[in-house]
Design a protein around this motif. Structure first.
Motif, short mmCIF file in Angstrom:
data_model
loop_
_atom_site.label_atom_id
_atom_site.label_comp_id
_atom_site.label_asym_id
_atom_site.label_seq_id
_atom_site.Cartn_x
_atom_site.Cartn_y
_atom_site.Cartn_z
N ILE A 1 -65.85 39.09 19.40
CA ILE A 1 -66.32 39.56 18.09
C ILE A 1 -67.71 39.01 17.80
CG2 ILE A 1 -65.86 39.58 15.60
CD1 ILE A 1 -63.72 41.04 17.15
N CYS A 2 -68.58 39.87 17.27
CA CYS A 2 -69.87 39.43 16.75
C CYS A 2 -70.01 39.98 15.33
CB CYS A 2 -71.02 39.93 17.61
SG CYS A 2 -72.65 39.44 17.00
N ILE A 3 -70.19 39.08 14.36
CA ILE A 3 -70.37 39.48 12.96
C ILE A 3 -71.85 39.35 12.61
CG2 ILE A 3 -69.73 39.03 10.55
CD1 ILE A 3 -67.13 37.79 11.61
N LEU A 4 -72.46 40.43 12.17
CA LEU A 4 -73.88 40.40 11.82
C LEU A 4 -74.08 39.71 10.47
CD1 LEU A 4 -75.30 43.83 13.01
CD2 LEU A 4 -74.72 41.78 14.31
N ASN A 5 -75.33 39.38 10.18
CA ASN A 5 -75.66 38.65 8.95
C ASN A 5 -75.38 39.50 7.71
OD1 ASN A 5 -76.52 36.66 10.68
ND2 ASN A 5 -78.69 37.09 10.40
N SER A 6 -75.12 38.81 6.60
CA SER A 6 -74.81 39.50 5.34
C SER A 6 -76.02 40.19 4.75
CB SER A 6 -74.25 38.49 4.33
OG SER A 6 -73.10 37.85 4.83
N ALA B 1 -53.50 39.74 8.81
CA ALA B 1 -52.66 40.92 8.54
C ALA B 1 -52.04 41.47 9.83
CB ALA B 1 -53.49 41.99 7.85
N LEU B 2 -52.76 41.34 10.95
CA LEU B 2 -52.23 41.84 12.22
C LEU B 2 -51.12 40.95 12.78
CD1 LEU B 2 -55.59 42.95 13.87
CD2 LEU B 2 -53.68 44.45 13.27
N GLY B 3 -51.05 39.73 12.27
CA GLY B 3 -49.95 38.83 12.61
C GLY B 3 -49.80 38.59 14.09
N ASP B 4 -48.57 38.66 14.58
CA ASP B 4 -48.31 38.29 15.97
C ASP B 4 -48.72 39.35 16.98
OD1 ASP B 4 -46.36 40.18 15.59
OD2 ASP B 4 -44.66 38.81 15.83
N LYS B 5 -49.39 40.41 16.52
CA LYS B 5 -49.94 41.38 17.47
C LYS B 5 -51.16 40.81 18.20
CE LYS B 5 -48.68 45.41 14.65
NZ LYS B 5 -49.22 46.56 13.84
N VAL B 6 -51.80 39.81 17.56
CA VAL B 6 -53.02 39.25 18.14
C VAL B 6 -52.95 37.72 18.13
CG1 VAL B 6 -54.45 41.22 17.47
CG2 VAL B 6 -54.25 39.26 15.93
N SER B 7 -53.70 37.12 19.06
CA SER B 7 -53.90 35.67 19.09
C SER B 7 -55.40 35.45 19.01
CB SER B 7 -53.34 35.08 20.37
OG SER B 7 -53.64 33.70 20.47
N VAL B 8 -55.86 34.73 17.98
CA VAL B 8 -57.28 34.64 17.66
C VAL B 8 -57.75 33.19 17.73
CG1 VAL B 8 -59.06 35.16 15.94
CG2 VAL B 8 -57.03 36.63 16.14
N ALA B 9 -58.94 32.98 18.30
CA ALA B 9 -59.58 31.66 18.28
C ALA B 9 -60.97 31.82 17.68
CB ALA B 9 -59.66 31.07 19.67
N ILE B 10 -61.28 30.99 16.68
CA ILE B 10 -62.59 30.99 16.03
C ILE B 10 -63.26 29.66 16.33
CG2 ILE B 10 -63.79 31.03 13.80
CD1 ILE B 10 -61.52 32.81 12.74
N TYR C 1 -67.09 33.38 18.60
CA TYR C 1 -67.82 32.17 18.97
C TYR C 1 -69.17 32.17 18.25
CZ TYR C 1 -64.67 33.34 22.87
OH TYR C 1 -63.60 33.75 23.63
N GLY C 2 -69.28 31.38 17.21
CA GLY C 2 -70.55 31.32 16.49
C GLY C 2 -70.37 30.72 15.12
N ASN C 3 -71.47 30.27 14.54
CA ASN C 3 -71.42 29.69 13.19
C ASN C 3 -71.16 30.78 12.16
OD1 ASN C 3 -72.00 27.29 14.43
ND2 ASN C 3 -74.15 27.25 13.84
N ASP D 1 -64.19 23.60 15.95
CA ASP D 1 -65.63 23.36 15.78
C ASP D 1 -66.38 24.02 16.92
OD1 ASP D 1 -65.14 21.82 13.52
OD2 ASP D 1 -65.03 19.94 14.66
N ARG D 2 -67.71 24.08 16.79
CA ARG D 2 -68.52 24.63 17.86
C ARG D 2 -68.33 23.80 19.13
NH1 ARG D 2 -74.92 25.49 17.09
NH2 ARG D 2 -74.75 23.33 16.39
N GLY D 3 -68.27 24.48 20.26
CA GLY D 3 -68.06 23.78 21.53
C GLY D 3 -68.11 24.76 22.68
N ILE D 4 -67.79 24.29 23.86
CA ILE D 4 -67.81 25.13 25.05
C ILE D 4 -66.60 26.08 25.01
CG2 ILE D 4 -67.65 25.14 27.58
CD1 ILE D 4 -69.11 22.45 27.53
N VAL D 5 -66.87 27.38 25.18
CA VAL D 5 -65.82 28.39 25.02
C VAL D 5 -65.52 29.12 26.33
CG1 VAL D 5 -66.36 28.72 22.58
CG2 VAL D 5 -67.50 30.14 24.31
#
Length: 380
Positions: free
Chosen positions: A293-298, A251-260, A232-234, A278-282
């Motif tokens: 998941i949290c991805i830090l800045n590049s 690559a993990l395929g049907d082992k996981v279900s992901v929402a971005i 959840y994030g830009n 798009d961004r919204g209430i999660v």
């Protein structure tokens, strides 16, 4: 005490900077302080968060809108006006170090406030124009015992900064902004270290206080057939590299279900196991997720506020470190004993997710990041 908080964003907006500022406001309000909270009105470009009950305890003061910005940018609806809107926004952000709220900050009148004297004034960025409001109101007679500036991204080392000005000009502007404050709060120890190096004359009033989460979120255990992951994030390309995570999930395929969920200039394609929003209430997705998941800045020194908000849940959290200070950030995050941490490569992320899927460890919200504890540290 009577405290004025200035945050030139809509209080209803879904932004990390608003959430961390509201966390301070909630902590101070529940401690018995009277809070006047100065914000700007909503516009059609804002995403709206779910309403928080404690906001009713704040005296929310809304400025007037910027008529020029509303007319030429917000309300541009046909194709010609939409194109003009894009051009005007690009011109503005290249020529100004501030967003449109600068126009509001310069015109605001002290009569909008219920009183002219406060024990503490807190100005919170982003937007950085929040700090300009204090200088403007000072000239009109605003009085206070302490002025605390709360910074997200600093001005001169902000990796999202799009203006044409060179670093030395931005530092002059930033020096003028922080000069008259009594205390300057940064949310990242790495940002604090860099700022003390850049502004040696003001280093003694600079501190690092981690971002508070606004409320604890305790969810029942999940019982999903597939392992559900939420991001959840830009993820604008120049700020954050989401591709290794995206490719790891493919690559993990049907082992996981992901929402971005999030805004971006990167066009990700939905797959059978990855949904793109798009961004919204999660709230609903977060309730059923097994891993957040949290991805830090590049690059740069900042730590996204969402990391600390996720620490307010009992969910598993994987932090993907990136940039030139990966090792230092990894050590800092592991010191909380709250997060899983890996580097930003497809292989590392894939291996980390597989390992987490097998791990039965349980977590609780971090007490040292509670809104009331952090708010008390804030005004010490």
């Amino acid at each position: 005490m009577r405290i004025l908080i200035i945050k030139l964003s809509p209080i209803e907006a879904i932004t990390s900077s608003m959430f961390r500022t509201l966390a301070i406001a909630r902590g101070l309000s529940e401690a018995g302080h009277k809070i006047d909270y100065l914000v700007v009105p909503m516009n059609k470009l804002n995403s709206v968060s779910s309403e928080k009950e404690f906001i009713k305890e704040l005296n929310v003061i809304r400025t007037s809108k910027s008529e020029a910005y509303e007319k030429n940018v917000i309300n541009a609806e046909n194709s010609f006006k939409a194109l003009r809107k894009q051009i005007l926004r690009k011109i503005w952000h290249s020529l100004s170090v501030y967003d449109y709220t600068y126009l509001i900050a310069k015109k605001i009148k002290i009569d909008i406030l219920p009183v002219r004297e406060y024990d503490i004034v807190i100005s919170s960025s982003d937007p950085k124009s929040s700090h300009i409001v204090v200088e403007n109101l000072r000239k009109q007679g605003l009085r206070y015992k302490r002025w605390i500036q709360y910074w997200g991204d600093p001005l001169s080392i902000d990796i999202t900064q799009k203006s044409i000005y060179p670093q030395w000009v931005l530092r002059l502007i930033e020096k003028k902004l922080i000069k008259n404050s009594d205390k300057i709060v940064y949310a990242s120890p790495f940002t604090l270290s860099k700022q003390k190096e850049l502004f040696k004359d003001y280093k003694d009033k600079m501190v690092c206080i981690p971002t508070a989460y606004m409320e604890e979120e305790i969810y029942p255990a999940t019982d999903n057939q597939k392992f559900i992951i939420g991001y959840y994030g830009n993820y604008t390309a120049r700020v954050r590299n989401i591709m290794p995570f995206y490719n790891a999930c493919r690559a993990l395929g049907d082992k996981v279900s992901v929402a971005i969920y999030g805004d971006s200039d990167v066009k990700l394609q939905a797959t059978p196991n990855i949904a793109i929003h798009d961004r919204g209430i999660v709230d609903e997705h977060k309730r059923i997720a097994d891993l957040l998941i949290c991805i830090l800045n590049s690059s740069g020194t900042q730590i996204p506020g969402k990391l600390y908000h996720l620490a307010g849940t009992n969910k598993k959290v994987l932090v993907v470190v990136d940039g030139e200070q990966q090792q230092e950030m990894r050590e800092f995050l592991l010191s909380f004993d709250r997060f899983y941490v890996c580097g930003n490569s497809q292989e590392e992320i894939e291996n980390a997710i597989v390992s987490i899927m097998k791990d039965n460890k349980e977590f609780l919200p971090l007490p040292e990041l509670r809104y009331d504890y952090i708010a008390n540290r804030f005004i010490e």
